[in-house]
Scaffold this active site. Structure first.
Site, PDB file in Angstrom:
ATOM      1  N   ARG A  58     -90.395  13.814 -13.128  1.00 28.72           N
ATOM      2  CA  ARG A  58     -89.603  14.968 -13.020  1.00 28.72           C
ATOM      3  C   ARG A  58     -88.211  14.618 -13.837  1.00 28.72           C
ATOM      4  NH1 ARG A  58     -91.267  12.452  -8.542  1.00 28.72           N
ATOM      5  NH2 ARG A  58     -89.584  11.376  -7.075  1.00 28.72           N
ATOM      6  N   HIS A 112     -83.951  42.933  -4.827  1.00 25.69           N
ATOM      7  CA  HIS A 112     -85.005  44.019  -4.316  1.00 25.69           C
ATOM      8  C   HIS A 112     -86.037  43.551  -3.729  1.00 25.69           C
ATOM      9  CE1 HIS A 112     -82.501  47.118  -6.501  1.00 25.69           C
ATOM     10  NE2 HIS A 112     -82.093  45.972  -7.338  1.00 25.69           N
ATOM     11  N   LYS A 128    -105.098  14.119  -3.744  1.00 27.15           N
ATOM     12  CA  LYS A 128    -105.756  14.154  -5.142  1.00 27.15           C
ATOM     13  C   LYS A 128    -107.018  13.336  -4.645  1.00 27.15           C
ATOM     14  CE  LYS A 128    -101.684  13.552  -8.031  1.00 27.15           C
ATOM     15  NZ  LYS A 128    -100.863  12.686  -8.832  1.00 27.15           N
TER      16      LYS A 128
HETATM   17  O1  F6P Z   1     -99.076  14.556  -8.877  1.00 27.72           O
HETATM   18  C1  F6P Z   1     -97.348  14.343  -9.023  1.00 27.72           C
HETATM   19  C2  F6P Z   1     -97.208  14.100 -10.328  1.00 27.72           C
HETATM   20  O2  F6P Z   1     -97.355  12.671 -10.469  1.00 27.72           O
HETATM   21  C3  F6P Z   1     -95.680  14.320 -10.710  1.00 27.72           C
HETATM   22  O3  F6P Z   1     -94.866  13.446 -10.296  1.00 27.72           O
HETATM   23  C4  F6P Z   1     -95.787  14.513 -12.364  1.00 27.72           C
HETATM   24  O4  F6P Z   1     -94.482  14.837 -12.741  1.00 27.72           O
HETATM   25  C5  F6P Z   1     -97.106  15.213 -12.275  1.00 27.72           C
HETATM   26  O5  F6P Z   1     -97.774  14.683 -11.373  1.00 27.72           O
HETATM   27  C6  F6P Z   1     -97.651  15.100 -13.627  1.00 27.72           C
HETATM   28  O6  F6P Z   1     -98.004  13.693 -13.966  1.00 27.72           O
HETATM   29  P1  F6P Z   1     -98.355  13.465 -15.399  1.00 27.72           P
HETATM   30  O7  F6P Z   1     -97.293  13.312 -16.412  1.00 27.72           O
HETATM   31  O8  F6P Z   1     -98.752  11.763 -15.245  1.00 27.72           O
HETATM   32  O9  F6P Z   1     -99.670  13.929 -16.063  1.00 27.72           O
END
Ligand code: F6P
Length: 547
Positions: free
Chosen positions: A267, A383, A511
């Site tokens: 992120r 709105h 997951k």
């Molecule tokens: O599942 C969450 C996550 O690991 C995030 O932190 C990350 O940004 C996203 O999935 C995508 O991960 P990657 O870039 O390894 O595909």
């Protein structure tokens, strides 16, 4: 918890309790210099935080909390490359990605800056080829459409920046983002694209993310179905990842891979090769400006006193409402169409970072941490959901983000946008008293009976806090500074709450269970030990998939 910190937290709560009985109207009325004092300008960003429910003494309490939590030491540790992501035993160095080429930033004794510069040069070389039309698809035509396939941090940052900087994008290139694994997204887009002129950027830090790899495989199958050969893939597929082996196993030539490092969190990665789609769209120079804006904000964060420090002030104000007033959410409203993806980006940045309940040393935090971050375009929101902000029973602190000089400065559009941004902050602060509501209805000529009936509905409490954040203009530099400002806000809050803002274990369980449920679809057997609700839903889904 060391006593100094515990003491500061309890003082903060007492101070917030005292403020709860005061109204911002009164504070403005008795203090004409309030707005002039409670604002900060740095790096093309002006923040007016005067419409917050606190006074100078409260701010001092918050600064003392930052000191008691050794915020200065924590900032130093991050910038110095210490392994502050303790659960993953990693350094956190997205700031190095935007450091000047002359910087020396070490991870385990190795200066990472030359590696970063080499990768930037690699990206720039490729971007120039695509943008100039030298990079040709397999039938000899230049690229016209770029599709970034990625999710989470491999999607939201580049998506936001490409959207915001579209006015300066290359006129031949259109950039698209595919995150959702629902085939509706990919198929819908592919129907509009030409295989001969499309470039796919497969973007995944881990290169194991199921949604991304599934979308990438389907895109590759679509490409080959048009008569291209496996050898042609190298003209149309590139990858961004930290995992060369996984990229190779997927079938992308490692020569077409752009790398980054485990010390860049997903992120926090738009500044790395994850920003390749951005560079393709706006060019290496503008990408450099984005990095320069972020670096300038890094320097500001590192050196400015708390009272002038944009990220620190925003962080402390956020903590004030979460822990002092029990606010559970924080709203972000961009009043600039180019920034409409900002709430989605901030949602991941903030909630994946500070959605934690365990301290860095494994203890329960014992107080509320990251709020629910949400929002939408401010004008559209007015709105739709602003009713609750004005008259609902929840306190919702908000950031209004607007741009003073817009490339679409068309009048009266821009006048209306800015007037509404300012007016909403004013209305939320002021509210409308019974006397004011009554006078207005009398002026409308309503009967005394009707006025009595409507009065409770037409009063607004006000006293609802906002930060008004104004960019001089939406340029690569100010955008870089804005996003880095929010990164450091989140970091600061993580330090105050003493959580690790750089892991995300909470996303794992879902997951794992999804993989088991997928196997159950194929095998016809419900997962061992699954509850009756889950089994029932699996049965329904399995029947639908088989139909
Ligand atoms: O599942 C969450 C996550 O690991 C995030 O932190 C990350 O940004 C996203 O999935 C995508 O991960 P990657 O870039 O390894 O595909």
């Amino acid at each position: 918890m060391p006593d100094a910190r515990a003491e500061r937290w309890s003082r903060l709560q007492q101070a917030a309790h005292q403020q709860a009985g005061r109204h911002l109207r009164e504070q403005f009325a008795t203090d004409p210099a309030r707005a002039e004092r409670m604002c900060v300008r740095s790096n093309g960003i002006f923040i007016d935080y005067s419409k917050n429910r606190l006074d100078d003494a409260d701010l001092q309490q918050l600064f003392a909390l930052a000191d008691a939590c050794d915020l200065r030491g924590a900032i130093h540790a991050m910038f110095a490359g210490e392994r502050i992501n303790s659960t993953e035993h990693r350094a956190v160095l997205h700031t190095a990605l935007r450091a000047p080429a002359t910087a020396d930033i070490r991870v385990d004794g190795h200066n990472v800056v030359p590696d970063i510069q080499a990768e930037l040069a690699h990206m720039a070389g490729f971007a120039e080829q695509v943008r100039s039309g030298q990079w040709l698809g397999h039938t000899g035509e230049p690229i016209t459409n770029i599709v970034n396939i990625g999710i989470g941090g491999s999607d939201l940052g580049p998506r936001l920046v490409c959207d915001a900087l579209r006015p300066i994008g290359h006129p031949r290139l259109r950039t698209h983002f595919v995150a959702n694994v629902d085939a509706g997204r990919l198929n819908g887009l592919l129907r509009q694209l030409d295989r001969r002129t499309t470039l796919f950027v497969i973007c995944s830090k881990s290169f194991t993310t199921q949604e991304t790899l599934t979308n990438a495989s389907s895109a590759r199958a679509w490409f080959l179905a048009g008569g291209a050969t496996e050898a042609d893939i190298r003209r149309h597929f590139v990858a961004v990842s930290t995992h060369t082996e996984a990229v190779r196993a997927f079938g992308v030539d490692p020569a077409n891979m752009f790398g980054f490092w485990d010390w860049v969190g997903g992120r926090y990665s738009l500044w790395s090769a994850v920003g390749l789609s951005i560079m393709l769209q706006v060019g290496p120079e503008a990408f450099g400006e984005l990095l320069a804006g972020a670096h300038a904000m890094d320097e500001h964060f590192r050196t400015a006193p708390w009272s002038q420090n944009l990220p620190v002030l925003l962080a402390l104000l956020g903590v004030w409402y979460v822990n002092g007033f029990g606010a559970a959410t924080h709203m972000v409203a961009p009043y600039d169409h180019g920034l409409r993806q900002l709430p989605g980006f901030l949602q991941q940045l903030d909630m994946e970072s500070n959605g934690k309940q365990t301290t860095r040393d494994g203890q329960p935090v014992g107080r509320a941490t990251g709020p629910v971050v949400w929002g939408n375009s401010g004008i559209n929101g007015q709105h739709a959901f602003y009713q609750l902000l004005h008259q609902g029973s929840q306190l919702v602190p908000a950031d209004f983000v607007a741009t003073l000089h817009s490339p679409d400065n068309t009048r009266p559009h821009h006048d209306i946008v800015l007037a509404n941004c300012i007016a909403q902050a004013q209305a939320l602060m002021m509210g409308r008293t019974p006397d004011e509501a009554r006078a207005e209805m009398e002026a409308e000529g309503l009967s005394a009976e009707r006025i009595a009936e409507l009065l409770p509905h037409r009063c607004f409490d006000g006293n609802r806090p906002t930060n008004v954040i104004l960019l001089d203009a939406l340029t690569p530099r100010t955008l870089g500074a804005l996003l880095a400002m929010y990164e450091h806000k989140v970091f600061t809050q993580g330090v105050l709450w003493n959580v690790n803002s750089f892991d995300q274990w909470g996303v794992e369980l879902g997951k794992q269970l999804a993989r088991r449920i997928e196997s159950a679809f194929a095998s016809g057997q419900s997962p061992a030990g699954a509850d009756s609700s889950t089994c029932q839903l699996i049965d329904l889904a399995r029947a639908a998939l088989a139909a």
